[in-house]
Enzyme design. Structure first.
Site, PDB file in Angstrom:
ATOM      1  N   SER A 271       0.833  -1.216   0.000  1.00 50.13           N
ATOM      2  CA  SER A 271       0.000   0.000   0.000  1.00 50.13           C
ATOM      3  C   SER A 271       0.861   1.256   0.000  1.00 50.13           C
ATOM      4  O   SER A 271       0.343   2.359  -0.046  1.00 50.13           O
ATOM      5  CB  SER A 271      -0.858   0.011   1.269  1.00 50.13           C
ATOM      6  OG  SER A 271      -0.004   0.073   2.394  1.00 50.13           O
ATOM      7  N   CYS A 272       2.197   1.089   0.046  1.00 51.45           N
ATOM      8  CA  CYS A 272       3.023   2.298   0.200  1.00 51.45           C
ATOM      9  C   CYS A 272       3.967   2.566  -0.961  1.00 51.45           C
ATOM     10  O   CYS A 272       3.889   3.617  -1.587  1.00 51.45           O
ATOM     11  CB  CYS A 272       3.804   2.210   1.506  1.00 51.45           C
ATOM     12  SG  CYS A 272       2.721   2.196   2.920  1.00 51.45           S
ATOM     13  N   PHE A 273       4.877   1.615  -1.234  1.00 53.17           N
ATOM     14  CA  PHE A 273       5.876   1.914  -2.255  1.00 53.17           C
ATOM     15  C   PHE A 273       5.253   2.394  -3.564  1.00 53.17           C
ATOM     16  O   PHE A 273       5.571   3.479  -4.055  1.00 53.17           O
ATOM     17  CB  PHE A 273       6.761   0.696  -2.499  1.00 53.17           C
ATOM     18  CG  PHE A 273       7.862   0.526  -1.490  1.00 53.17           C
ATOM     19  CD1 PHE A 273       8.063   1.448  -0.468  1.00 53.17           C
ATOM     20  CD2 PHE A 273       8.711  -0.558  -1.541  1.00 53.17           C
ATOM     21  CE1 PHE A 273       9.067   1.290   0.474  1.00 53.17           C
ATOM     22  CE2 PHE A 273       9.739  -0.743  -0.617  1.00 53.17           C
ATOM     23  CZ  PHE A 273       9.917   0.193   0.389  1.00 53.17           C
ATOM     24  N   ASP A 276       3.474   5.824  -3.009  1.00 50.79           N
ATOM     25  CA  ASP A 276       4.336   6.945  -2.624  1.00 50.79           C
ATOM     26  C   ASP A 276       5.253   7.385  -3.760  1.00 50.79           C
ATOM     27  O   ASP A 276       5.463   8.578  -3.973  1.00 50.79           O
ATOM     28  CB  ASP A 276       5.163   6.579  -1.385  1.00 50.79           C
ATOM     29  CG  ASP A 276       4.275   6.399  -0.152  1.00 50.79           C
ATOM     30  OD1 ASP A 276       3.066   6.726  -0.239  1.00 50.79           O
ATOM     31  OD2 ASP A 276       4.769   5.909   0.874  1.00 50.79           O
TER      32      ASP A 276
END
Ligand code: UDX
Length: 440
Positions: A271-273, A276
């Site tokens: 859910s981040c890399f 982002d």
């Protein structure tokens, strides 16, 4: 008896909010968690984690049941009134073009502002959500002031305290971080947040809110770029008959490089890399300084999962063949399917006419939602039975220890290892045609 410790409000009980709240409570701070989903609130108050995260059930039992330090509520007024610091831990999803979607954050800033308008005592608002540089001191501060009729710094504090939590390791990442970063609009806001971490024996960096926001994005983008870099080296090495594992070993012993996040494979998910890097890339384009590196990191990661499909395609005609995916979650120790490489792999295999089966030890309901059009199996044996090909997608321990005799019910003998954890010789000697990504 009122605790001398500052009281903490957590808005949003996803894995960042709930882990942060539980860990703060574990340090003795009274914590009130706010969510809008009644089922989540009820589960938390029964010390039942609504998310899968190692160790969270035991910690919630301790802080909810035994110590009565953490409770959850649907009531925002109660949350803010019973807290000295309020952490915003809400999602910041991607827009279609990859730019950040701040709707949860801006709506919450208005709601918090409305409550601040009705109270006199001093509260410190702390952004923990991942927001692009300039958000806290910009739109968040503006909305808090507009809807409260009060002044940041004078009537309420404002800070930005990014999280660096890895799913599956989130509790240890919180309790034993490499560093704590606190961006603050003034000294009072900084001190309010810093006091929460005074028992931590790691560097506590004080900076501006925008720099704190950038530290989060730059850290995640660097790690993602490091992964795409080693994946490109893997793709080149494979063509040159070189084992990228050997290359990564020789690189990683250089302390300036380190071996962490240098494991080649089918790319990064989660859910981040992806989110982002896309958001920071979108910022770079918006300010007229398009980042070539971030663009390349994303492009490499987009094609990397499909390399395992190409590896199969080079060996057999996929149409009508049965392919079993071992592992579906974006990484081990989580049931999270967000941006999992398995999604693109399954789609590509089906587009080539293959029959796709999938098995994951933990990601079951989440996998059935994320990849509805494959055959979901409840065990490894059910997945490999009658499979012409198996592809190792997520390096769960169950698959790292895979033995040839467990594959006896396969109808074919092709193994593709997308996470480079299998022993090629073991399976070759047992009569399998095994290919390991990044190894010729
Ligand atoms: C990441 C960051 O590590 C964390 O600091 C941030 O707060 C949230 O995003 P997470 O997404 O939970 O954490 O997982 P992580 O363990 O970082 O792995 C991310 C992805 O990179 C996974 O898909 C994993 O398979 C992949 N990866 C990781 C590699 O392909 N190679 C590696 O060497 C390491």
């Amino acid at each position: 008896m009122s605790s001398s410790k500052p009281r903490i409000g957590i808005i949003g009980t996803g894995y960042v909010g709930l882990v942060s709240g539980a860990c703060f409570a574990n340090l003795g701070f009274p914590v009130t968690c706010l969510d809008v989903v009644p089922d989540k609130v009820e589960k938390i108050n029964r010390a039942e984690p609504p998310i899968f995260e190692n160790g969270l059930d035991a910690m919630l039992t301790k802080v909810v049941r035994e110590e009565n330090l953490l409770h959850a509520t649907l009531d925002r007024v109660e949350t803010i009134n019973s807290s000295d610091l309020i952490f915003i831990c809400l999602p910041t999803p991607s827009e279609e073009d990859g730019s950040i979607n701040l709707r949860f954050i801006t709506e919450e800033a208005k709601e918090i502002g409305r409550v601040l308008a009705t109270i006199d005592d001093f509260k410190t608002i702390v952004v923990k959500s991942t927001v692009v540089p300039g958000t806290t001191s910009g739109v968040i501060k503006d909305l808090l002031e507009e809807y409260s009729g009060k002044k940041a710094g004078l009537d309420f504090g404002l800070a930005m305290n990014p999280e660096f939590l890895m799913e599956g390791l989130a509790i240890s990442n919180f309790t034993d971080p490499d560093r704590v970063v606190i961006g603050a609009i003034d000294d009072r806001s900084f001190q309010a947040v810093a006091q929460l971490y005074e028992s931590f024996d790691c560097p506590i960096q004080r900076t501006t809110t925008s720099a704190a926001e950038m530290i989060k994005y730059a850290s995640n983008s660097f790690l993602a770029t490091k992964i795409s870099f080693i994946n490109e080296i893997a793709n080149i090495s494979e063509q040159l008959g070189i084992d990228v594992g050997q290359v990564a070993e020789g690189m990683g012993t250089d302390s300036r490089i380190s071996s962490r996040f240098l494991r080649a494979g089918i790319g990064f998910g989660g859910s981040c890399f992806p989110k982002d890097v896309k958001a920071l890339y979108a910022v770079s384009k918006a300010i007229g300084h398009e980042s070539n590196i971030l663009k390349a990191t994303l492009q490499t990661n987009k094609t990397q999962p499909l390399r395992v499909v190409q590896m199969v395609n080079d060996m057999i005609e996929l149409k009508g063949k049965t392919v079993a995916l071992l592992g579906l979650a974006f990484k081990p120790e989580t049931d999270d399917m967000r941006e999992a490489p398995s999604i693109a792999i399954a789609s590509s295999l089906k587009s080539k006419g293959a029959i796709v089966k999938g098995y994951d030890p933990i990601a079951k309901e989440t996998a059935e939602i994320a990849i509805p059009d494959i055959i979901h199996c409840q065990s490894l044996q059910m997945a490999v039975e009658d499979a012409d090909v198996i592809i190792l997608v997520t390096e769960w321990d169950e698959f790292k220890n895979l033995q040839p005799k467990q594959l006896e019910k396969m109808s074919g003998n092709i193994i593709i290892d997308g996470r480079r954890v299998l022993n090629k010789e073991l399976f070759s000697n047992a009569g399998f045609k095994i290919k390991i990504l990044g190894q010729n």
